[in-house]
Scaffold this active site. Structure first.
Site, PDB file in Angstrom:
ATOM      1  N   LYS A 169       0.542  -0.849  -0.446  1.00 12.88           N
ATOM      2  CA  LYS A 169      -0.064  -0.118  -0.093  1.00 12.88           C
ATOM      3  C   LYS A 169       1.001   1.333  -0.355  1.00 12.88           C
ATOM      4  O   LYS A 169       2.030   1.226   0.333  1.00 12.88           O
ATOM      5  CB  LYS A 169      -0.966   0.185   1.327  1.00 12.88           C
ATOM      6  CG  LYS A 169      -0.482   0.396   2.562  1.00 12.88           C
ATOM      7  CD  LYS A 169      -1.571   0.622   3.771  1.00 12.88           C
ATOM      8  CE  LYS A 169      -1.972   1.710   3.650  1.00 12.88           C
ATOM      9  NZ  LYS A 169      -1.134   2.680   4.472  1.00 12.88           N
ATOM     10  N   HIS A 199      -1.381  -5.376   5.482  1.00 11.62           N
ATOM     11  CA  HIS A 199      -1.124  -6.052   6.622  1.00 11.62           C
ATOM     12  C   HIS A 199      -1.789  -6.283   7.822  1.00 11.62           C
ATOM     13  O   HIS A 199      -1.433  -7.655   8.433  1.00 11.62           O
ATOM     14  CB  HIS A 199       0.084  -5.346   7.133  1.00 11.62           C
ATOM     15  CG  HIS A 199       0.341  -3.944   7.534  1.00 11.62           C
ATOM     16  ND1 HIS A 199      -0.707  -2.804   7.696  1.00 11.62           N
ATOM     17  CD2 HIS A 199      -0.129  -4.697   9.045  1.00 11.62           C
ATOM     18  CE1 HIS A 199      -0.346  -2.015   8.505  1.00 11.62           C
ATOM     19  NE2 HIS A 199       0.070  -2.486   9.896  1.00 11.62           N
ATOM     20  N   LYS A 203      -2.596 -10.215  10.794  1.00  8.80           N
ATOM     21  CA  LYS A 203      -2.768  -9.971  11.621  1.00  8.80           C
ATOM     22  C   LYS A 203      -3.960 -11.261  12.529  1.00  8.80           C
ATOM     23  O   LYS A 203      -5.016 -10.823  12.168  1.00  8.80           O
ATOM     24  CB  LYS A 203      -3.949  -8.612  12.601  1.00  8.80           C
ATOM     25  CG  LYS A 203      -2.983  -6.962  12.399  1.00  8.80           C
ATOM     26  CD  LYS A 203      -2.912  -5.893  12.948  1.00  8.80           C
ATOM     27  CE  LYS A 203      -2.524  -4.563  12.615  1.00  8.80           C
ATOM     28  NZ  LYS A 203      -1.030  -4.632  13.028  1.00  8.80           N
ATOM     29  N   GLU A 237      -3.481   5.735  17.612  1.00 12.03           N
ATOM     30  CA  GLU A 237      -2.336   4.681  17.564  1.00 12.03           C
ATOM     31  C   GLU A 237      -1.554   5.679  18.431  1.00 12.03           C
ATOM     32  O   GLU A 237      -1.839   7.894  18.449  1.00 12.03           O
ATOM     33  CB  GLU A 237      -1.336   5.286  16.007  1.00 12.03           C
ATOM     34  CG  GLU A 237      -2.099   4.242  15.212  1.00 12.03           C
ATOM     35  CD  GLU A 237      -1.468   4.060  14.008  1.00 12.03           C
ATOM     36  OE1 GLU A 237      -0.005   3.752  13.607  1.00 12.03           O
ATOM     37  OE2 GLU A 237      -1.920   5.186  12.840  1.00 12.03           O
ATOM     38  N   HIS A 261      -7.007  -0.576   5.601  1.00  5.11           N
ATOM     39  CA  HIS A 261      -7.074  -1.247   7.265  1.00  5.11           C
ATOM     40  C   HIS A 261      -8.937  -1.350   8.025  1.00  5.11           C
ATOM     41  O   HIS A 261      -9.422  -1.943   7.954  1.00  5.11           O
ATOM     42  CB  HIS A 261      -6.328  -0.606   8.092  1.00  5.11           C
ATOM     43  CG  HIS A 261      -4.926  -0.102   8.214  1.00  5.11           C
ATOM     44  ND1 HIS A 261      -4.559  -1.296   6.482  1.00  5.11           N
ATOM     45  CD2 HIS A 261      -3.953  -0.081   7.698  1.00  5.11           C
ATOM     46  CE1 HIS A 261      -3.482  -1.131   6.380  1.00  5.11           C
ATOM     47  NE2 HIS A 261      -2.646  -0.046   6.697  1.00  5.11           N
TER      48      HIS A 261
HETATM   49  C1  BG6 Z   1      -0.281   1.410   7.965  1.00 11.83           C
HETATM   50  C2  BG6 Z   1      -0.391   3.387   7.945  1.00 11.83           C
HETATM   51  O1  BG6 Z   1      -0.185   1.888   6.579  1.00 11.83           O
HETATM   52  O2  BG6 Z   1      -0.712   1.527   9.542  1.00 11.83           O
HETATM   53  C3  BG6 Z   1       1.008   4.448   9.319  1.00 11.83           C
HETATM   54  O3  BG6 Z   1       0.460   3.803   6.735  1.00 11.83           O
HETATM   55  C4  BG6 Z   1       0.038   3.157  11.011  1.00 11.83           C
HETATM   56  O4  BG6 Z   1       0.556   5.352   9.634  1.00 11.83           O
HETATM   57  C5  BG6 Z   1       0.060   1.597  10.379  1.00 11.83           C
HETATM   58  O5  BG6 Z   1       0.520   4.112  11.576  1.00 11.83           O
HETATM   59  C6  BG6 Z   1      -1.251   1.630  11.636  1.00 11.83           C
HETATM   60  O6  BG6 Z   1      -0.405   0.108  11.622  1.00 11.83           O
HETATM   61  P1  BG6 Z   1      -0.269  -1.199  12.687  1.00 11.83           P
HETATM   62  O7  BG6 Z   1       0.180  -2.404  12.273  1.00 11.83           O
HETATM   63  O8  BG6 Z   1       0.527  -0.395  13.901  1.00 11.83           O
HETATM   64  O9  BG6 Z   1      -1.883  -0.901  13.139  1.00 11.83           O
END
Ligand code: BG6
Length: 513
Positions: A169, A199, A203, A237, A261
């Site tokens: 992505k 990704h 998970k 986050e 996501h």
């Molecule tokens: C990424 C984004 O795809 O996902 C990031 O570009 C984000 O900005 C991240 O922080 C979050 O992934 P995870 O696995 O930490 O929830």
């Protein structure tokens, strides 16, 4: 703590067959993604004995390095990002499979060199000319590299071997550009050769949504508008832009998190049961949901979406700067770092059940969860407790960092009078299955090697995700925000996000750790 059934003998997430013999070619092998995620994931697969015996990796990037330099660097990266000691008994045979080729992706002469090197590695490792190309590069190279590989005949599968391409992505920056990239790729390769990665699908807890819903008979009958009041999805986050300022300031949180996501989380939570776990059966159901999300009119964008940008604040006792003071961010940036939305899904199962979403950077805690809130009991028999004071049942799917599922229900508070209180029944992954070394990419890389596309995005799904956010992108662009920054770092976002849900008589569930 819930009583748990007998523990499975081997609680490894990667049980399964090893893939076909193959070479993985990583374009962008000197970058951050390779160091942090791809190399540790390959190492974890090696430890779980799930790499094919005949397997090699060719890293391609601009940096000048020899094979030996690359191998030394891999050791440092795996040590740093695996968080565990390297097992010397497998290290030598692991690292011997890595090769490196320096070059600029724009140069035509790189690709004949890729061909020669790959042919040589293929011979040495007997990988049957099966190659998968991982695009760990800037998005502007995705189409170009595949085009050049096709031009040297390296996307061709006519001799019985396979050729696959993994696209990272962001897949486009809006609906139009995603369509153009899909068209470009589909001229060069078949959909079955294209693995668009998200990704979140790597998970465990995200994959578990399907297991939870479809491997248990008791939830599906109540998983609908008759019993569910609303759904909340929060992806909070604590990090800011972490050295990715120039990418992020062009993208913003809406593009960065929602069409990909968050759409995965929505579609897995709300899709119909697939007729099998065949890749297209699952993806057909996900795609149907994405198509059923009601597109927002301009009026609805104004009333059902909220954007925010953080100012200076305190997280975990530390003062952190405002977004506009982060590295590579213009001091007058209008990019959003927080988004909240209310969406509706137009189908029989979900009509009139709101899905509230929110995601933001610099929130007080890192926490991703999905709350399924059930309708209240219609009538309360218990003296001293009115319906309004009875907490509705909530089922919470904890995605990260806590991984598990909890159910909130009413119970009698001990004592001579009948009083009710809310209690939780908890299942915690780690407590039951132990901790597994995982970056989340192991399963996805393994699936590329065995040719399973279930957890990858099809062209239509990516476009459907963009279709949901495109009206918001357009209106937000036409009406730039006037009140940024509008939430302090370390808070749960702007007050408008609370108002969005409170207007409907509901409230966000905030987990504080
Ligand atoms: C990424 C984004 O795809 O996902 C990031 O570009 C984000 O900005 C991240 O922080 C979050 O992934 P995870 O696995 O930490 O929830």
């Amino acid at each position: 703590m819930a009583q748990l059934a007998e523990r499975p003998a081997a609680a490894t997430p990667y049980v399964g067959k090893t893939g076909d013999p193959c070479v993985m070619v990583i374009f962008g092998a000197a970058g951050d993604l390779t160091a942090r995620l791809l190399l540790p994931a390959l190492y974890n697969l090696a430890r779980a004995d799930l790499l094919p015996k005949e397997f090699a990796v060719l890293g391609v990037a601009r940096a000048q390095m020899s094979d030996d330099d690359f191998r030394k660097r891999i050791r440092e990266d795996v040590k740093q990002y695996c968080g565990e000691c390297i097992d010397d008994s497998i290290w030598e045979s692991f690292v011997r499979r890595f090769y490196y080729l320096p070059g600029n992706f724009n140069d035509d002469d790189l690709y004949p060199r890729v061909r020669d090197r790959l042919t040589q590695i293929d011979r040495e490792h007997s990988t049957h000319e099966n190659f998968f190309y991982y695009m760990a590069t800037a998005p502007s190279y995705f189409g170009l590299i595949v085009e050049k590989l096709a031009a040297i005949g390296f996307m061709d599968q006519s001799n019985g071997h396979w050729r696959r391409v993994v696209i990272e992505k962001p897949f486009g920056h809006d609906l139009e550009s995603a369509k153009i990239l899909n068209q470009q790729l589909l001229k060069l390769a078949d959909e079955k050769q294209i693995y668009r990665i998200d990704h979140y699908l790597g998970k465990e807890t995200v994959q578990n949504i399907m297991a939870f819903r479809f491997a248990n008979g008791i939830f599906e009958p109540i998983w609908n508008r008759r019993y569910i009041d609303h759904v909340q999805i929060s992806v909070a986050e604590t990090v800011g832009v972490e050295g990715r300022g120039s990418y992020f300031d062009h993208a913003g949180t809406l593009r960065d998190m929602v069409p990909n996501h968050i759409m995965q989380l929505i579609s897995l939570t709300s899709m119909e049961p697939p007729i099998s776990f065949d890749a297209n059966a699952v993806r057909d159901e996900q795609a149907k949901i994405l198509h059923a999300i009601q597109p927002l009119s301009n009026e609805e964008v104004l009333t059902r979406t909220v954007r925010g940008q953080y100012e200076e604040g305190i997280i975990g006792g530390q003062r952190v700067p405002a977004y506009r003071n982060e590295e590579d961010i213009p001091p007058d940036s209008r990019t959003e770092t927080f988004v909240a939305m209310k969406l509706l899904i137009d189908n029989w199962r979900w009509a009139d059940v709101p899905f509230y979403l929110r995601t933001g950077k610099r929130m007080p805690v890192r926490n991703t969860h999905i709350v399924i809130q059930f309708r209240r009991a219609p009538f309360v028999l218990f003296r001293d407790t009115s319906v309004e004071h009875l907490m509705p049942n909530q089922l919470v799917l904890h995605i990260q960092p806590e991984e598990g599922i909890s159910l909130q229900f009413a119970a009698k508070v001990p004592g001579p009078v009948m009083r009710l209180g809310s209690v939780d029944m908890n299942f915690e992954y780690q407590q039951y299955f132990g901790k597994q070394p995982s970056t989340g990419y192991e399963r996805l890389l393994h699936d590329c090697m065995i040719g399973d596309q279930t957890l990858f995005q099809r062209a239509d799904m990516v476009e459907a995700g963009w279709s949901v956010v495109n009206p918001v992108l357009d209106l937000w662009k036409a009406l730039p925000p006037r009140n940024f920054p509008n939430y302090p770092a370390g808070s749960w976002g702007p007050k408008e996000a609370d108002e969005l849900i409170e207007r409907d008589g509901r409230c966000w569930r905030n987990f504080t750790e």
